[in-house]
Each structure stands twice: as structure tokens, then as C-alpha cells.
Design an enzyme around this catalytic site. Structure first.
Site, PDB file in Angstrom:
ATOM      1  N   ASP A  10      65.290  -7.596 -13.459  1.00 13.40           N
ATOM      2  CA  ASP A  10      66.210  -6.898 -14.357  1.00 13.40           C
ATOM      3  C   ASP A  10      65.459  -6.614 -15.653  1.00 13.40           C
ATOM      4  OD1 ASP A  10      68.765  -5.977 -15.405  1.00 13.40           O
ATOM      5  OD2 ASP A  10      68.801  -7.791 -16.607  1.00 13.40           O
ATOM      6  N   SER A  11      66.095  -5.831 -16.509  1.00 13.97           N
ATOM      7  CA  SER A  11      65.500  -5.561 -17.819  1.00 13.97           C
ATOM      8  C   SER A  11      65.502  -6.820 -18.686  1.00 13.97           C
ATOM      9  CB  SER A  11      66.296  -4.469 -18.524  1.00 13.97           C
ATOM     10  OG  SER A  11      67.636  -4.891 -18.665  1.00 13.97           O
ATOM     11  N   CYS A  73      69.566  -4.560 -11.605  1.00 13.46           N
ATOM     12  CA  CYS A  73      69.846  -3.801 -12.827  1.00 13.46           C
ATOM     13  C   CYS A  73      70.334  -2.434 -12.371  1.00 13.46           C
ATOM     14  CB  CYS A  73      68.558  -3.669 -13.638  1.00 13.46           C
ATOM     15  SG  CYS A  73      68.692  -2.574 -15.052  1.00 13.46           S
ATOM     16  N   GLU A 152      74.980 -11.203 -25.116  1.00 16.00           N
ATOM     17  CA  GLU A 152      73.880 -12.053 -25.598  1.00 16.00           C
ATOM     18  C   GLU A 152      74.242 -12.736 -26.906  1.00 16.00           C
ATOM     19  OE1 GLU A 152      70.052 -10.190 -25.237  1.00 16.00           O
ATOM     20  OE2 GLU A 152      70.520  -9.480 -23.217  1.00 16.00           O
ATOM     21  N   CYS A 201      77.025  -2.777 -14.849  1.00 13.58           N
ATOM     22  CA  CYS A 201      75.852  -3.283 -15.568  1.00 13.58           C
ATOM     23  C   CYS A 201      75.862  -4.786 -15.307  1.00 13.58           C
ATOM     24  CB  CYS A 201      75.980  -2.983 -17.062  1.00 13.58           C
ATOM     25  SG  CYS A 201      74.771  -3.866 -18.071  1.00 13.58           S
ATOM     26  N   HIS A 203      74.996  -7.287 -16.904  1.00  9.76           N
ATOM     27  CA  HIS A 203      75.446  -8.181 -17.978  1.00  9.76           C
ATOM     28  C   HIS A 203      76.976  -8.384 -17.948  1.00  9.76           C
ATOM     29  CE1 HIS A 203      71.596  -7.757 -20.096  1.00  9.76           C
ATOM     30  NE2 HIS A 203      72.026  -8.583 -21.033  1.00  9.76           N
TER      31      HIS A 203
END
Ligand code: DGL
Length: 283
Positions: A10-11, A73, A152, A201, A203
Site C-alpha cells: 500500500d502507499s 490500495c 492517522e 480506500c 484507510h
């Protein structure tokens, strides 16, 4: 039977929601996780550039002798899944088709919302994949890039275990400032009368309580992470490539970011287990 590890990338941290879902379903499998934190976010970049990253990371994973690659991702899947499937000799699975399939199976009124990064929305990959599965479904997509920051930020500030972060009454994410951003992003989707929303996404599954509150209880959320984990189980089972359990599972993590402690802290919360073996990779 094949005891080689599964490669996942993933990024940054988001793909750890996919790694976590795979680890939960297949605890005997060893994982090699690559988080390209130095070049995160991918969402605002051009797809051509991200495609280059996909090629580079898949080549690196192949040198780690992985038996399959999971592009964990959505942005990287939109940019480079087809290229990776053509260029590499191991099965490559992305996160978009599993999420799209989950949505098509779930929707009753055939109105599906998709939230994702700008690059994923602009690529049209979800609308195209959903319509290929059921041409009668209407798709409403919207880019919600600040959700990546919120995930995050919440983890950095709270230091809580993932179960508390994602709990229905998560006090980490159900805060007025985050609720306002979520309402602004999601009101148009709610007004479109969708009954199913794809978290496009990797996240976003961490934000499920915030997103659910903003769209209302009657909208089913589809996590592309969980759907992808199911696809990984199916692919390995079908090929007879599941680990046989004769060797203990061994998870190794790599990051292109220089702050290993940060990766350990945030990543451990998302993966749901401590990240013991972590190495820096220069790209
Ligand atoms: N995890 C990425 C995705 O699923 C989003 C984060 C980024 O923009 O790099 O698209």
C-alpha cells in the site's frame, strides 16, 4: 500447498486493514507487507506515476519469493493492477473488484455510493467495475481525501487498540470536528438515496463508525479490505496454494519511511498486533 509468503503493499498504513483481514482469515500464512510511506499519499498523484510505483514494488516483492501479490490500495489498483497482472508471474489481486462485487451483492435498490481518493474516483474504476457486474446499478462516487489524514491523526493522538478505534461508539473519531467533515463529504451521497456504500480506500474501514453515523444506519458499508481477504482465500484455495501449517507463520514489514517508530506505532494499531520485524527500504 505452498508455504511462501503473501506479498501485500500500500502507499502507507491503509493496506494494513487488508493485511489484518487476511491474517484473521488465514493465520497460518506468512505475510510480507510493504508500506510506501515515503511517497504517501498516492491519491493526489497522476495514475502514470503510481503505475511506476506499482511496477517497482511488485518487482521488489517478487524478489522476496512471494506466492501472490495483493495490491492493498485502491489508487494503486486503479493505476496498475492490469499492468502487474501482465508483467508478473504470480497471481495479483487488487481491492476494487472484490469491493465492487460485495456492493452489487448487497444493494437492494441498486443505488451504490463509493468514497475514495481523488485519483481512484477520477479513474472511474469503481463505476466501470460495478456496471460490468450489473449494468442496472447507478453509482454515485465522491472523493473524500481528508479521511486518510483523520485516520492517522486519530491513531497518533489516541494510542488506543484498533477495537476501540473502530468500535461503534469510538470516542477517537466521533468528535465534532471530524463529524462535520464527514457530514460535508457524505451529505450528497446520503441525498442520492444509496443503500450501500463502498469504502474505496483501504484507510477507511478504521473510520466505519464515523462514516456510518454520517450516512445513517440504513446504508450498508462495504469494506474493500474484508472483501479482498475473501478473494485471497478463494484464490489460494482454488490453486491449492494455502500454507500447510508445518512452518510457523512469519510476518515481516517493510517501509520506505525513515521513522520506523511511527510505522510501528500506527501500523501496529491498524494491523491489530505488534509489528516486531520492520525494516527500512530505500526506493
Ligand atoms: N490506501 C490508499 C487507497 O486505498 C489511500 C491513501 C493514499 O492516498 O495513498 O487508495
Amino acid at each position: 500447498m505452498n508455504n511462501a509468503p503473501i506479498g501485500i503493499f500500500d502507499s502507507g498504513f491503509g493496506g494494513l486493514t487488508v493485511a489484518r483481514a487476511i491474517h484473521k482469515r488465514l493465520p497460518r500464512e506468512s505475510l510480507v507487507f510493504f508500506g510506501d510511506t515515503a511517497r504517501c499519499p498516492y491519491g493526489p498523484r497522476e495514475l502514470d506515476e503510481v503505475r511506476g510505483f506499482v511496477r517497482e514494488i511488485c518487482s521488489w516483492l517478487v524478489t522476496q519469493n512471494v506466492k501472490m501479490i495483493v495490491i492493498a490500495c485502491n489508487t494503486a489498483t486503479a493505476a496498475g493492477l492490469a499492468l502487474a497482472q501482465m508483467e508478473f508471474n504470480v497471481p495479483v489481486v487488487g481491492v476494487v473488484e472484490p469491493g465492487a462485487r460485495g456492493a452489487v451483492r448487497m444493494t437492494r435498490n441498486r443505488r451504490v455510493g463509493v468514497i475514495a481518493t481523488r485519483a481512484t474516483v477520477n479513474s472511474g474504476i469503481y463505476s466501470n467495475t460495478i456496471r460490468n457486474l450489473d449494468a442496472g446499478v447507478t453509482v454515485f462516487s465522491t472523493a473524500t481525501p481528508r479521511f486518510v489524514e483523520i485516520v492517522e491523526d486519530g491513531i497518533r493522538k489516541s494510542n488506543s487498540p484498533i477495537e476501540r478505534l473502530t468500535a461503534e461508539a469510538s470516542d477517537v473519531y466521533l468528535r465534532p470536528a471530524f463529524q462535520e467533515i464527514a457530514r460535508d463529504y457524505l451529505d450528497p451521497i446520503k441525498k442520492a438515496d444509496v443503500d450501500t456504500l463502498v469504502l474505496g480506500c483501504t484507510h477507511y474501514p478504521v473510520l466505519a463508525p464515523l462514516i456510518q453515523q454520517a450516512v445513517g444506519e440504513n446504508v450498508s458499508l462495504i469494506s474493500s479490505s474484508e472483501e479482498t481477504a475473501k478473494e485471497v482465500v478463494e484464490t489460494l484455495t482454488y490453486r491449492d496454494h494455502l500454507a500447510d501449517g508445518s512452518l510457523p507463520a512469519h510476518n515481516v514489514f517493510f517501509t520506505t519511511g525513515k521513522d520506523l517508530d511511527d510505522f510501528r506505532q500506527i501500523g501496529g494499531h491498524i494491523f491489530g498486533e505488534p509489528i516486531d520485524e520492520l525494516e527500512y527500504v530505500d526506493v
